[in-house]
Design an enzyme around this catalytic site. Structure first.
Site, PDB file in Angstrom:
ATOM      1  N   ASP A  40      19.360  35.054  56.204  1.00  9.65           N
ATOM      2  CA  ASP A  40      19.004  36.231  55.400  1.00  9.65           C
ATOM      3  C   ASP A  40      17.501  36.502  55.410  1.00  9.65           C
ATOM      4  OD1 ASP A  40      21.651  36.510  54.730  1.00  9.65           O
ATOM      5  OD2 ASP A  40      21.439  35.874  52.647  1.00  9.65           O
ATOM      6  N   HIS A  95      13.065  34.422  51.187  1.00  9.76           N
ATOM      7  CA  HIS A  95      14.360  34.756  50.565  1.00  9.76           C
ATOM      8  C   HIS A  95      14.765  33.607  49.640  1.00  9.76           C
ATOM      9  CE1 HIS A  95      18.445  36.324  50.219  1.00  9.76           C
ATOM     10  NE2 HIS A  95      18.941  35.192  50.692  1.00  9.76           N
ATOM     11  N   HIS A 118      22.364  29.511  49.690  1.00 12.08           N
ATOM     12  CA  HIS A 118      23.227  30.477  48.978  1.00 12.08           C
ATOM     13  C   HIS A 118      24.711  30.267  49.292  1.00 12.08           C
ATOM     14  CE1 HIS A 118      19.796  33.555  48.118  1.00 12.08           C
ATOM     15  NE2 HIS A 118      19.883  32.606  47.212  1.00 12.08           N
ATOM     16  N   HIS A 170      24.262  39.472  57.690  1.00 10.40           N
ATOM     17  CA  HIS A 170      24.906  40.543  56.922  1.00 10.40           C
ATOM     18  C   HIS A 170      24.934  41.860  57.689  1.00 10.40           C
ATOM     19  CE1 HIS A 170      25.360  38.532  52.969  1.00 10.40           C
ATOM     20  NE2 HIS A 170      24.270  37.865  53.308  1.00 10.40           N
ATOM     21  N   ASP A 174      27.234  32.231  49.695  1.00 13.50           N
ATOM     22  CA  ASP A 174      27.908  33.000  50.755  1.00 13.50           C
ATOM     23  C   ASP A 174      27.595  32.442  52.149  1.00 13.50           C
ATOM     24  OD1 ASP A 174      25.248  34.133  50.265  1.00 13.50           O
ATOM     25  OD2 ASP A 174      25.804  35.791  51.596  1.00 13.50           O
ATOM     26  N   HIS A 175      26.746  31.419  52.219  1.00 14.27           N
ATOM     27  CA  HIS A 175      26.415  30.769  53.499  1.00 14.27           C
ATOM     28  C   HIS A 175      26.900  29.318  53.558  1.00 14.27           C
ATOM     29  CE1 HIS A 175      23.514  34.044  54.656  1.00 14.27           C
ATOM     30  NE2 HIS A 175      23.764  34.295  53.385  1.00 14.27           N
ATOM     31  N   HIS A 235      20.352  28.397  54.663  1.00 13.00           N
ATOM     32  CA  HIS A 235      19.808  28.288  53.293  1.00 13.00           C
ATOM     33  C   HIS A 235      20.945  28.077  52.314  1.00 13.00           C
ATOM     34  CE1 HIS A 235      20.851  32.546  53.437  1.00 13.00           C
ATOM     35  NE2 HIS A 235      20.671  32.659  52.129  1.00 13.00           N
TER      36      HIS A 235
END
Ligand code: ZN
Ligand code: FE
Length: 253
Positions: free
Chosen positions: A127, A108, A54, A165, A56-57, A52
């Site tokens: 996530d 999410h 985001h 995570h 942090d990905h 996805h």
């Protein structure tokens, strides 16, 4: 197929698949972490899988693309513009000779997908599903997230689940509050508390275990319904109402 975690930021894991000197990474939020590992181990990066949009990905994709000739797989309709091979529900891709099926799991985020290999018995779910928890619902609706988790829960019970995570311990602290009489959960929480004390990773998990301990896969359980009904202000909550209440209780805890 060898799968190992590269810790990134404070609590992310970038999963790295290694096979005969070649590598694939899932959700590389940080290029440096991946690049260092590849160089130290003489590996060539072949593929990047994105679950996805985001940061942090996806934050490391651009830099990795500059250093390696690799394919970037990701969701079809994503706000992240670096996806080259756009994937939809039921698409199949081959990674190091193994077939992975795409499962759309909105909730999410709306673009969220998961990668599932029946051959390898592995699921990369980003996530969406965490051990003892699930992702926060940022873009979708509770009903979308509920459906997405229901889809994942129909996969083989032996499926190894690679979440992105290290949230397990705090998830389980919450889980025992909504289902204190679940002995499997209480025992697992104690086991994870010990592991985290030694700074050991809690992942991957597996679907059988998650169905036994994860409150977000257990909306049908009477003890959970009893414990959230005052918060939800509903006497006989349905499974979806229970899920929605547990999610919002956790968001507010
Ligand atoms: Zn995310
Ligand atoms: Fe994340």
């Amino acid at each position: 197929m060898n799968i190992l975690p590269l810790p990134a930021f404070t609590d992310n894991y970038i999963w790295l698949i290694e096979e005969n000197g070649k590598a694939t990474v899932v959700d590389p939020g940080d290029a440096k972490v991946v690049d260092n590992y590849l160089k130290e181990n003489g590996l060539k990066l072949e593929n990047i899988l994105i679950t996805h949009h985001h940061y942090d990905h996806t934050g490391g994709v651009e830099q990795l693309k500059e250093s390696y000739e690799c394919n970037v797989y990701g969701p079809y309709d994503s706000p992240f513009k670096g996806v080259e091979r756009k994937l939809k529900e039921n698409d199949e891709i081959t990674i190091h000779g193994c077939s992975f099926k795409i499962i759309e799991v909105p909730g999410h985020t709306l673009d969220h997908i998961a990668y599932y290999s029946a051959e390898q018995d592995v699921l990369f779910c980003g996530d969406t599903l965490f051990s003892g928890g699930c992702g926060r619902i940022f873009e979708g609706t509770p009903s979308q997230m509920f459906e997405s988790l229901s889809k994942l829960s129909t996969l083989d019970l032996t499926t190894k689940v690679y979440c992105t995570h290290e949230y397990t311990q705090s998830n389980l602290n919450f889980a025992v509050k909504v289902e204190p009489h679940n002995n499997i959960l209480v025992e697992y929480k104690n086991k994870i508390d010990e592991k985290r004390l030694k700074n050991e990773i809690s992942l991957p998990t597996n679907l059988k275990l998650e169905k036994d301990i994860n409150p977000f896969l257990r909306s049908h359980v009477l003890e959970i319904k009893e414990n959230i009904k005052d918060f939800a202000k509903i006497n006989y909550p349905t499974d979806l109402e229970t899920f929605t209440a547990v999610r919002s209780l956790k968001d507010n805890s």
